[in-house]
Design a protein around this motif. Structure first.
Motif, short mmCIF file in Angstrom:
data_model
loop_
_atom_site.label_atom_id
_atom_site.label_comp_id
_atom_site.label_asym_id
_atom_site.label_seq_id
_atom_site.Cartn_x
_atom_site.Cartn_y
_atom_site.Cartn_z
N THR A 220 -18.61 25.00 6.54
CA THR A 220 -19.83 25.16 7.32
C THR A 220 -20.52 23.81 7.54
O THR A 220 -21.10 23.56 8.60
N LYS A 221 -20.42 22.95 6.54
CA LYS A 221 -21.07 21.64 6.62
C LYS A 221 -20.27 20.64 7.47
O LYS A 221 -20.84 19.89 8.27
N LEU A 222 -18.92 20.61 7.27
CA LEU A 222 -18.12 19.54 7.85
C LEU A 222 -17.29 19.96 9.06
O LEU A 222 -17.05 19.14 9.95
N ALA A 223 -16.82 21.20 9.07
CA ALA A 223 -15.93 21.62 10.17
C ALA A 223 -16.17 23.08 10.51
O ALA A 223 -15.30 23.93 10.29
N PRO A 224 -17.33 23.42 11.07
CA PRO A 224 -17.63 24.83 11.38
C PRO A 224 -16.63 25.45 12.35
O PRO A 224 -16.42 26.66 12.32
N GLU A 225 -16.00 24.63 13.19
CA GLU A 225 -15.02 25.17 14.14
C GLU A 225 -13.76 25.67 13.45
O GLU A 225 -13.00 26.46 14.01
N LEU A 226 -13.53 25.24 12.20
CA LEU A 226 -12.36 25.68 11.44
C LEU A 226 -12.73 26.68 10.34
O LEU A 226 -11.88 27.03 9.52
N LEU A 227 -13.97 27.12 10.33
CA LEU A 227 -14.45 27.96 9.24
C LEU A 227 -13.60 29.21 9.06
O LEU A 227 -13.22 29.55 7.94
N GLY A 228 -13.29 29.90 10.15
CA GLY A 228 -12.52 31.13 10.03
C GLY A 228 -11.15 30.90 9.42
O GLY A 228 -10.75 31.60 8.48
N ALA A 229 -10.41 29.91 9.93
CA ALA A 229 -9.06 29.65 9.43
C ALA A 229 -9.08 29.21 7.97
O ALA A 229 -8.24 29.62 7.16
N ILE A 230 -10.05 28.36 7.60
CA ILE A 230 -10.15 27.88 6.22
C ILE A 230 -10.50 29.03 5.28
O ILE A 230 -9.94 29.15 4.19
N ALA A 231 -11.42 29.89 5.69
CA ALA A 231 -11.80 31.03 4.86
C ALA A 231 -10.62 31.97 4.64
O ALA A 231 -10.37 32.43 3.52
N VAL A 232 -9.89 32.25 5.71
CA VAL A 232 -8.73 33.14 5.59
C VAL A 232 -7.68 32.52 4.67
O VAL A 232 -7.14 33.20 3.78
N ALA A 233 -7.39 31.23 4.86
CA ALA A 233 -6.38 30.57 4.02
C ALA A 233 -6.80 30.57 2.56
O ALA A 233 -6.00 30.91 1.67
N SER A 234 -8.04 30.22 2.30
CA SER A 234 -8.51 30.11 0.92
C SER A 234 -8.46 31.46 0.21
O SER A 234 -7.94 31.57 -0.91
N TYR A 235 -8.99 32.50 0.85
CA TYR A 235 -9.01 33.81 0.19
C TYR A 235 -7.62 34.43 0.12
O TYR A 235 -7.31 35.17 -0.82
N SER A 236 -6.78 34.12 1.09
CA SER A 236 -5.40 34.63 1.02
C SER A 236 -4.67 34.04 -0.18
O SER A 236 -3.98 34.75 -0.92
N TYR A 237 -4.83 32.74 -0.39
CA TYR A 237 -4.14 32.11 -1.53
C TYR A 237 -4.77 32.53 -2.85
O TYR A 237 -4.07 32.63 -3.87
N MET A 238 -6.08 32.76 -2.87
CA MET A 238 -6.70 33.29 -4.09
C MET A 238 -6.08 34.63 -4.46
O MET A 238 -5.77 34.89 -5.62
#
Length: 439
Positions: A220-238
């Protein structure tokens, strides 16, 4: 004068009567309006219209004017086969959650959100769809991650970490996955393989901490345009920690190392547990204020728990509140599994870099434990080093499970919680460092 008033009243009554007579009756006006807005159709035409409105027709014959959740044009592939592929992927996630038991609390809401996001015509993930509303009210503004950190803090026991402080080094070593991937992503950008800015590479690298709330916060702070992809990747790997970590742990350890038994060194007093969250927050305020939203929420939840005087608040944080937010957060993250957002080159690179970051973080924790065993003192089972990533308490459970595969009496869960909670703090600190450097 009197006759004049009578004549005027008579004229007014006559005019009103004439106007009333000329006005159509309410039912007549309604009928006329209905005739203008609806025209009867033949039965075959109505059936044809219904068939054209079905999801099957939308997948086979995509609407050329259909827009995605952001109001942008979509390719025919994303409107048809892309949606089919993503729906099949959500079914696979259902299978992992229900059949294999891989973190169903996370995986089921995410997968179901992904299924809803790929339904054609309905636009559930759009700005006015309920998934879009959920995403905007809690993910895009960082609210859900902060509330999750409060709940995790209320469920965390710093006892194992305080009784064996050197396990904090394992949590610190696991952050190598974050900074190592940052360097790798920047190098790939320099070589022309990808086109990520330094801010985007920083946001992507945080996936190595396996910490969904922190990933959302920094994106949200550094790359809001990638927020969706980063959130999906992070929670998928968790959610897939039980799949990803064991092969790495086994490849880097011997049978003898996996059987090392650890003992609790000392009892941790209540005063220590009360002082620790305040001390950590104070240090964060003095040294790295950018990390205080996450660390502050985490320590607030833990302080309520350890105080022992606000049991109702503690119970709410541990149960009702975190459960409600987990549902919303999972659905919100799942809304970004829409085909047009997920099946794109940037997301594929993010997923690839994310799993590299996560794997490197896992390996770094295990290797650090092996290095620490070269020095005199109590031996550490290297398996708990993998818990240095901040997937609480999933990574600690995996360490315990793998250890028990080689010795059923070797309970590593509480020992693994030491580096696990250190990893939560470490990933928040890493996020603060990256934000302070590159924002």
């Amino acid at each position: 004068m009197k006759s004049f008033v009578i004549k005027l009243l008579a004229l007014m009554l006559f005019s009103f009567g004439a106007l009333h007579a000329s006005a159509p009756a309410p039912t007549e006006a309604l009928s006329a309006h209905q005739e203008e807005t609806y025209k009867t159709k033949p039965f075959t035409e109505m059936v044809g219209g219904f068939l054209k409105s079905t999801g099957i027709n939308a997948l086979i014959n995509p609407d050329p004017n259909e827009k995605n959740a952001h109001g942008e044009d979509m390719s025919n592939f994303h409107k048809s086969w892309g949606r089919v592929l993503m729906i099949l992927l959500t079914f696979f996630l259902f299978w992992l959650a229900i059949r294999k038991g891989f973190e169903p609390l996370l995986l089921l809401p995410i997968a179901f959100g992904g299924l809803l996001a790929n339904i054609p015509v309905a636009n559930i993930a759009g700005a006015h769809g309920f998934l879009g509303v959920i995403y905007n009210m809690g993910l895009s503004n960082e609210m859900f991650p902060i509330i999750i950190f409060m709940g995790v803090g209320a469920m965390t026991d710093f006892g194992p970490l305080l009784s064996n402080p050197k396990t904090a080094l394992l949590g610190g070593a696991a952050q190598f996955g974050i900074f190592g991937t940052l360097v790798g992503a920047v190098a790939l950008s320099q070589m022309g393989f990808v086109d990520f800015t330094l801010q985007q590479a920083s946001a992507i690298s945080i996936i190595g901490g396996a910490d969904g709330p922190t990933s959302i916060f920094i994106a949200t702070k550094l790359a809001p345009e990638l927020l969706g992809a980063i959130a999906v990747a992070s929670y998928s790997y968790m959610a897939m920690v039980p799949i990803i970590q064991p092969p790495i742990m086994k490849a880097l350890t011997t049978d003898a190392e996996r059987k090392i038994k650890m003992t609790t060194l000392r009892h941790v007093s209540r005063l220590e547990k009360l002082v620790f969250p305040v001390m950590v927050l104070s240090l964060a305020i003095l040294v790295l204020p950018e990390s205080t939203p996450l660390i502050g929420a985490f320590m607030f939840g833990n302080f309520l728990k350890e105080s022992g005087v606000v049991e109702r608040l503690n119970d709410t944080l541990q149960n009702a509140l975190i459960n409600i937010v987990t549902i919303f957060l999972g659905l919100g993250v799942g809304s970004k599994l829409a085909a047009d957002q997920f099946l794109v080159p940037d997301t594929m690179f993010i997923m690839a870099l994310g799993i590299i970051a996560f794997s490197v973080g896992t390996a770094a924790g295990v290797i650090m434990a092996k290095i620490m065993n070269l020095f005199p003192g109590h031996k550490i089972n290297p398996l708990i080093g993998s818990a240095g990533v901040s997937a609480v308490p999933m990574a600690a459970r995996v360490s315990n499970k793998v250890g028990m595969e080689y010795d059923r009496s070797n309970m590593l869960l509480m020992h693994a919680m030491g580096p696990n909670v250190a990893g939560v703090i470490g990933s928040a600190v890493a996020a603060g460092v990256l934000i302070s450097l590159f924002q």
